[in-house]
Write an enzyme that holds these catalytic residues in place. Structure first.
Site, PDB file in Angstrom:
ATOM      1  N   GLY A  31       0.810  -1.213   0.000  1.00 23.81           N
ATOM      2  CA  GLY A  31       0.000   0.000   0.000  1.00 23.81           C
ATOM      3  C   GLY A  31       0.841   1.259   0.000  1.00 23.81           C
ATOM      4  O   GLY A  31       2.021   1.228  -0.344  1.00 23.81           O
ATOM      5  N   ALA A  32       0.202   2.392   0.403  1.00 26.57           N
ATOM      6  CA  ALA A  32       0.817   3.720   0.282  1.00 26.57           C
ATOM      7  C   ALA A  32       1.347   3.863  -1.152  1.00 26.57           C
ATOM      8  O   ALA A  32       2.519   4.162  -1.387  1.00 26.57           O
ATOM      9  CB  ALA A  32       1.928   3.909   1.308  1.00 26.57           C
ATOM     10  N   HIS A  34       2.303   4.717  -4.968  1.00 29.52           N
ATOM     11  CA  HIS A  34       2.889   5.877  -5.637  1.00 29.52           C
ATOM     12  C   HIS A  34       3.098   5.519  -7.105  1.00 29.52           C
ATOM     13  O   HIS A  34       2.743   4.395  -7.544  1.00 29.52           O
ATOM     14  CB  HIS A  34       4.204   6.288  -4.961  1.00 29.52           C
ATOM     15  CG  HIS A  34       5.134   5.130  -4.732  1.00 29.52           C
ATOM     16  ND1 HIS A  34       5.747   4.458  -5.775  1.00 29.52           N
ATOM     17  CD2 HIS A  34       5.525   4.501  -3.599  1.00 29.52           C
ATOM     18  CE1 HIS A  34       6.495   3.493  -5.291  1.00 29.52           C
ATOM     19  NE2 HIS A  34       6.375   3.480  -3.978  1.00 29.52           N
ATOM     20  N   GLY A  36       5.568   4.603  -8.733  1.00 28.25           N
ATOM     21  CA  GLY A  36       6.342   3.375  -8.968  1.00 28.25           C
ATOM     22  C   GLY A  36       5.404   2.172  -9.048  1.00 28.25           C
ATOM     23  O   GLY A  36       5.511   1.335  -9.953  1.00 28.25           O
ATOM     24  N   HIS A  37       4.460   2.099  -8.103  1.00 27.65           N
ATOM     25  CA  HIS A  37       3.484   0.994  -8.147  1.00 27.65           C
ATOM     26  C   HIS A  37       2.641   1.085  -9.416  1.00 27.65           C
ATOM     27  O   HIS A  37       2.358   0.078 -10.065  1.00 27.65           O
ATOM     28  CB  HIS A  37       2.540   1.063  -6.936  1.00 27.65           C
ATOM     29  CG  HIS A  37       3.205   0.827  -5.618  1.00 27.65           C
ATOM     30  ND1 HIS A  37       3.332   1.802  -4.654  1.00 27.65           N
ATOM     31  CD2 HIS A  37       3.790  -0.281  -5.107  1.00 27.65           C
ATOM     32  CE1 HIS A  37       3.942   1.301  -3.594  1.00 27.65           C
ATOM     33  NE2 HIS A  37       4.244   0.046  -3.845  1.00 27.65           N
ATOM     34  N   GLU A 151      12.555  -3.409  -9.514  1.00 31.67           N
ATOM     35  CA  GLU A 151      13.978  -3.723  -9.280  1.00 31.67           C
ATOM     36  C   GLU A 151      14.576  -2.902  -8.139  1.00 31.67           C
ATOM     37  O   GLU A 151      15.722  -3.108  -7.782  1.00 31.67           O
ATOM     38  CB  GLU A 151      14.777  -3.488 -10.567  1.00 31.67           C
ATOM     39  CG  GLU A 151      14.510  -4.555 -11.612  1.00 31.67           C
ATOM     40  CD  GLU A 151      15.391  -4.426 -12.833  1.00 31.67           C
ATOM     41  OE1 GLU A 151      15.990  -3.342 -13.035  1.00 31.67           O
ATOM     42  OE2 GLU A 151      15.462  -5.402 -13.602  1.00 31.67           O
ATOM     43  N   MET A 187      11.511   5.804  -6.109  1.00 28.83           N
ATOM     44  CA  MET A 187      10.179   5.898  -5.485  1.00 28.83           C
ATOM     45  C   MET A 187      10.032   4.824  -4.417  1.00 28.83           C
ATOM     46  O   MET A 187      10.371   3.648  -4.654  1.00 28.83           O
ATOM     47  CB  MET A 187       9.106   5.671  -6.540  1.00 28.83           C
ATOM     48  CG  MET A 187       9.070   6.741  -7.584  1.00 28.83           C
ATOM     49  SD  MET A 187       7.868   7.966  -7.091  1.00 28.83           S
ATOM     50  CE  MET A 187       7.973   9.071  -8.470  1.00 28.83           C
ATOM     51  N   ARG A 190       8.212   4.813   1.712  1.00 28.14           N
ATOM     52  CA  ARG A 190       8.866   5.444   2.860  1.00 28.14           C
ATOM     53  C   ARG A 190       9.233   6.909   2.594  1.00 28.14           C
ATOM     54  O   ARG A 190       9.425   7.671   3.535  1.00 28.14           O
ATOM     55  CB  ARG A 190      10.141   4.679   3.224  1.00 28.14           C
ATOM     56  CG  ARG A 190       9.867   3.307   3.787  1.00 28.14           C
ATOM     57  CD  ARG A 190      11.116   2.718   4.414  1.00 28.14           C
ATOM     58  NE  ARG A 190      10.766   1.623   5.282  1.00 28.14           N
ATOM     59  CZ  ARG A 190      10.606   0.368   4.891  1.00 28.14           C
ATOM     60  NH1 ARG A 190      10.794   0.051   3.642  1.00 28.14           N
ATOM     61  NH2 ARG A 190      10.277  -0.568   5.747  1.00 28.14           N
TER      62      ARG A 190
END
Ligand code: PAF
Length: 283
Positions: A31-32, A34, A36-37, A151, A187, A190
């Protein structure tokens, strides 16, 4: 957007989609979400009909309880962000801890041909047993055709390849290149917890990796490592935990360079309380 909290209902739904001939991709996350996801989700949607995104902060992979408690949990915002990609071809699976672990919140013990002892494994006790446990369970529940990993967690990616190989799990793993902010910072969920001062300093990590890559063209791994350590000593807001140049396949630190092998540089840095990792392909 379809959202499931329960593995039985999710499996039932996925089985019905597969019976219609649809292919299923899977993006496991904590979750959280961004960009990148989202890049993993978009990659998945370019290869499969449906993408399942799991959102689950897995307790067994945290060696530090404070990190687990403070890990951002933003389910509603995550779902809204996924809707900006697609409302119809993404399914969210956001299980409870009980749905995954029942009343036994324990990880299985794995060996991954020694990959688990290097870098993150050496610094985060039990981390890869926790990752192996959750990824194996999620793959058994979702049964995807493809699964996508970034990666940025390169060691995790290699360990999951090994997990899938050793357990004969029928899935194709797709490793996706690191998504970076404009200033180069990789990204990560955190990053949102960095103070403004630490956020300003954090791109130094990738800048250093890029210079290390250039230096590795002419210098030994040891010389490059020493150079990186000196650079971080001059950075009061960043504390280097490790910088290691390792063989891409075995993840063992390089002793002597060979033209037959490929290498990657791996780094872990504390920016205040926040631990950031990154890596770069060297050859
Ligand atoms: O990379 C992550 O976010 C996690 O380690 C994963 C793969 C979702 C397992 O909890």
């Amino acid at each position: 957007m379809k959202k499931f909290l329960n593995k039985t209902e999710l499996s039932y739904h996925i089985t019905s989609l597969k019976a219609k001939g649809l292919s299923v991709g899977f993006v496991p996350t904590m979750g959280a979400l961004h960009n990148g996801h989202l890049s993993l989700v978009n990659k998945g949607l370019s290869q499969t009909d449906i993408i399942v995104v799991s959102i689950f902060v897995n307790p067994t992979q945290f060696d530090n309880q404070e990190d687990l408690v403070k890990y951002p949990r933003t389910l509603d915002a995550d779902v809204e962000l996924l809707k900006t990609v697609s409302d119809t071809t993404i399914i969210v699976y956001a299980p409870t801890v009980e749905d995954i672990y029942g009343d036994n919140i324990e990880s299985q013990s794995f060996t991954f041909d020694g990959l688990e002892h290097e870098m993150e494994g050496a610094f985060r006790d039990g981390h890869f047993d926790g990752v192996g446990t959750i990824v194996k369970r999620l793959l058994e529940i979702v049964k995807p055709n493809y699964v996508y990993f970034g990666e940025k967690d390169f060691q995790q990616l290699q360990i999951i390849r090994k997990l899938v190989e050793l357990n004969d799990i029928p899935v194709k793993i797709v490793g996706c290149s690191i998504h970076r902010a404009e200033d180069g910072l990789a990204m990560s969920s955190r990053n949102a917890r960095l103070t403004p001062e630490h956020r300003t300093r954090a791109p130094f990590i990738y800048k250093t990796l890029k210079t290390a890559k250039t230096k590795f063209g002419t210098k030994s791994a040891q010389k490059v490592t020493e150079w990186v350590e000196v650079q971080f000593k001059k950075q009061p807001l960043l504390e280097l935990e490790y910088f290691i140049i390792a063989d891409t396949t075995t993840l063992k630190p390089v002793k002597r360079k060979s033209t037959k092998k490929t290498y990657r540089a791996f780094i872990a840095v504390y920016a205040g309380d926040i631990r950031l990792i990154d890596n770069i392909a060297l050859k």
